[in-house]
Design a protein around this motif. Structure first.
Motif, PDB file in Angstrom:
ATOM      1  N   GLY A  95       0.802  -1.210   0.000  1.00  0.00           N
ATOM      2  CA  GLY A  95       0.000   0.000   0.000  1.00  0.00           C
ATOM      3  C   GLY A  95       0.836   1.261   0.000  1.00  0.00           C
ATOM      4  O   GLY A  95       2.021   1.243   0.330  1.00  0.00           O
ATOM      5  N   ILE A  96       0.171   2.353  -0.371  1.00  0.00           N
ATOM      6  CA  ILE A  96       0.765   3.691  -0.314  1.00  0.00           C
ATOM      7  C   ILE A  96      -0.269   4.611   0.318  1.00  0.00           C
ATOM      8  O   ILE A  96      -1.438   4.612  -0.095  1.00  0.00           O
ATOM      9  N   GLU A  97       0.150   5.361   1.304  1.00  0.00           N
ATOM     10  CA  GLU A  97      -0.708   6.342   1.968  1.00  0.00           C
ATOM     11  C   GLU A  97      -0.112   7.715   1.682  1.00  0.00           C
ATOM     12  O   GLU A  97       1.040   7.986   2.034  1.00  0.00           O
ATOM     13  N   PHE A 115       1.857  14.020   8.157  1.00  0.00           N
ATOM     14  CA  PHE A 115       2.876  12.981   8.082  1.00  0.00           C
ATOM     15  C   PHE A 115       3.613  12.763   9.407  1.00  0.00           C
ATOM     16  O   PHE A 115       3.769  11.638   9.859  1.00  0.00           O
ATOM     17  N   GLU A 116       4.069  13.835  10.013  1.00  0.00           N
ATOM     18  CA  GLU A 116       4.892  13.710  11.211  1.00  0.00           C
ATOM     19  C   GLU A 116       4.128  13.030  12.354  1.00  0.00           C
ATOM     20  O   GLU A 116       4.695  12.211  13.082  1.00  0.00           O
ATOM     21  N   GLN A 117       2.829  13.350  12.517  1.00  0.00           N
ATOM     22  CA  GLN A 117       2.004  12.695  13.530  1.00  0.00           C
ATOM     23  C   GLN A 117       1.911  11.203  13.259  1.00  0.00           C
ATOM     24  O   GLN A 117       2.039  10.373  14.162  1.00  0.00           O
ATOM     25  N   PHE A 118       1.653  10.900  12.024  1.00  0.00           N
ATOM     26  CA  PHE A 118       1.449   9.530  11.585  1.00  0.00           C
ATOM     27  C   PHE A 118       2.704   8.691  11.821  1.00  0.00           C
ATOM     28  O   PHE A 118       2.644   7.591  12.361  1.00  0.00           O
ATOM     29  N   VAL A 119       3.854   9.224  11.416  1.00  0.00           N
ATOM     30  CA  VAL A 119       5.113   8.503  11.584  1.00  0.00           C
ATOM     31  C   VAL A 119       5.383   8.241  13.061  1.00  0.00           C
ATOM     32  O   VAL A 119       5.768   7.133  13.446  1.00  0.00           O
ATOM     33  N   ILE A 130       0.499  -8.990  11.246  1.00  0.00           N
ATOM     34  CA  ILE A 130      -0.474  -8.917  10.151  1.00  0.00           C
ATOM     35  C   ILE A 130      -0.193  -7.741   9.214  1.00  0.00           C
ATOM     36  O   ILE A 130      -0.885  -7.568   8.216  1.00  0.00           O
ATOM     37  N   ASP A 131       0.798  -6.919   9.528  1.00  0.00           N
ATOM     38  CA  ASP A 131       1.100  -5.743   8.708  1.00  0.00           C
ATOM     39  C   ASP A 131       1.573  -6.148   7.317  1.00  0.00           C
ATOM     40  O   ASP A 131       2.160  -7.209   7.127  1.00  0.00           O
ATOM     41  N   ILE A 132       1.307  -5.265   6.356  1.00  0.00           N
ATOM     42  CA  ILE A 132       1.843  -5.420   5.007  1.00  0.00           C
ATOM     43  C   ILE A 132       2.718  -4.203   4.729  1.00  0.00           C
ATOM     44  O   ILE A 132       2.599  -3.184   5.413  1.00  0.00           O
ATOM     45  N   PRO A 133       3.604  -4.275   3.732  1.00  0.00           N
ATOM     46  CA  PRO A 133       4.441  -3.109   3.426  1.00  0.00           C
ATOM     47  C   PRO A 133       3.581  -1.937   2.948  1.00  0.00           C
ATOM     48  O   PRO A 133       2.756  -2.080   2.039  1.00  0.00           O
ATOM     49  N   VAL A 134       3.761  -0.786   3.583  1.00  0.00           N
ATOM     50  CA  VAL A 134       3.049   0.430   3.194  1.00  0.00           C
ATOM     51  C   VAL A 134       4.037   1.588   3.198  1.00  0.00           C
ATOM     52  O   VAL A 134       4.737   1.812   4.182  1.00  0.00           O
ATOM     53  N   LEU A 135       4.076   2.310   2.097  1.00  0.00           N
ATOM     54  CA  LEU A 135       4.874   3.528   1.995  1.00  0.00           C
ATOM     55  C   LEU A 135       4.002   4.691   2.446  1.00  0.00           C
ATOM     56  O   LEU A 135       2.912   4.892   1.895  1.00  0.00           O
ATOM     57  N   ILE A 136       4.463   5.438   3.438  1.00  0.00           N
ATOM     58  CA  ILE A 136       3.770   6.637   3.871  1.00  0.00           C
ATOM     59  C   ILE A 136       4.463   7.787   3.151  1.00  0.00           C
ATOM     60  O   ILE A 136       5.632   8.077   3.405  1.00  0.00           O
ATOM     61  N   LEU A 137       3.755   8.421   2.233  1.00  0.00           N
ATOM     62  CA  LEU A 137       4.333   9.458   1.384  1.00  0.00           C
ATOM     63  C   LEU A 137       3.823  10.824   1.834  1.00  0.00           C
ATOM     64  O   LEU A 137       2.646  11.138   1.673  1.00  0.00           O
TER      65      LEU A 137
END
Length: 143
Positions: A95-97, A115-119, A130-137
């Protein structure tokens, strides 16, 4: 913020939608059939449940993309639940967010998360099996 020109999160989402669709990305929607088996015995809702859905903003080649210029709860939900659900359903592998960075969020007409909050939350949450690879952009305005 009187007198300032601000970005509209709704307009930004529309612009992303237009550009992704031009490139062959499509929304993916699944119907949710909610169970009643966890209700207490003899409970019956007054109104029958309405049809409900979960949807991913864009899917192409088993990549799921969520564009989030909205409230914080959706950012965490998208990565920690929705992307995992769509992976389990066989729709995506990664995924990409896409979210604004703080300085961009401060230029928007409504309060949005960034972004900063999320990271910070993801780093402090840790990894689950259960996580999958997700790029937080994190994105910013450019001139």
């Amino acid at each position: 913020m009187s007198g300032r020109n601000l970005y509209s999160p709704r307009a930004l989402n529309k612009a992303f939608t237009k550009e992704f669709k031009l490139r062959g990305w499509r929304e993916h929607k699944v119907e949710c059939n909610y169970s009643t088996k966890h209700y207490v015995p003899n409970f019956t809702p007054k109104n029958p449940p309405r049809r409900a859905f979960r949807e991913m903003d864009f899917v192409k080649n088993r990549v799921g993309v969520e564009v989030q210029f909205g409230k914080y709860a959706f950012m965490v939900y998208n990565v920690c639940a929705k992307m995992t659900i769509f992976h389990k359903l066989g729709v995506i592998d990664v995924g990409i967010e896409i979210v604004p960075i703080r300085c961009f969020a401060e230029e928007m007409s409504t309060g949005v998360s960034y972004f900063e909050q999320f990271v910070w939350d993801l780093e402090n949450r840790g990894v689950a099996n259960i996580d999958i690879p997700v790029l937080i952009l994190g994105v910013a305005e450019t001139w």
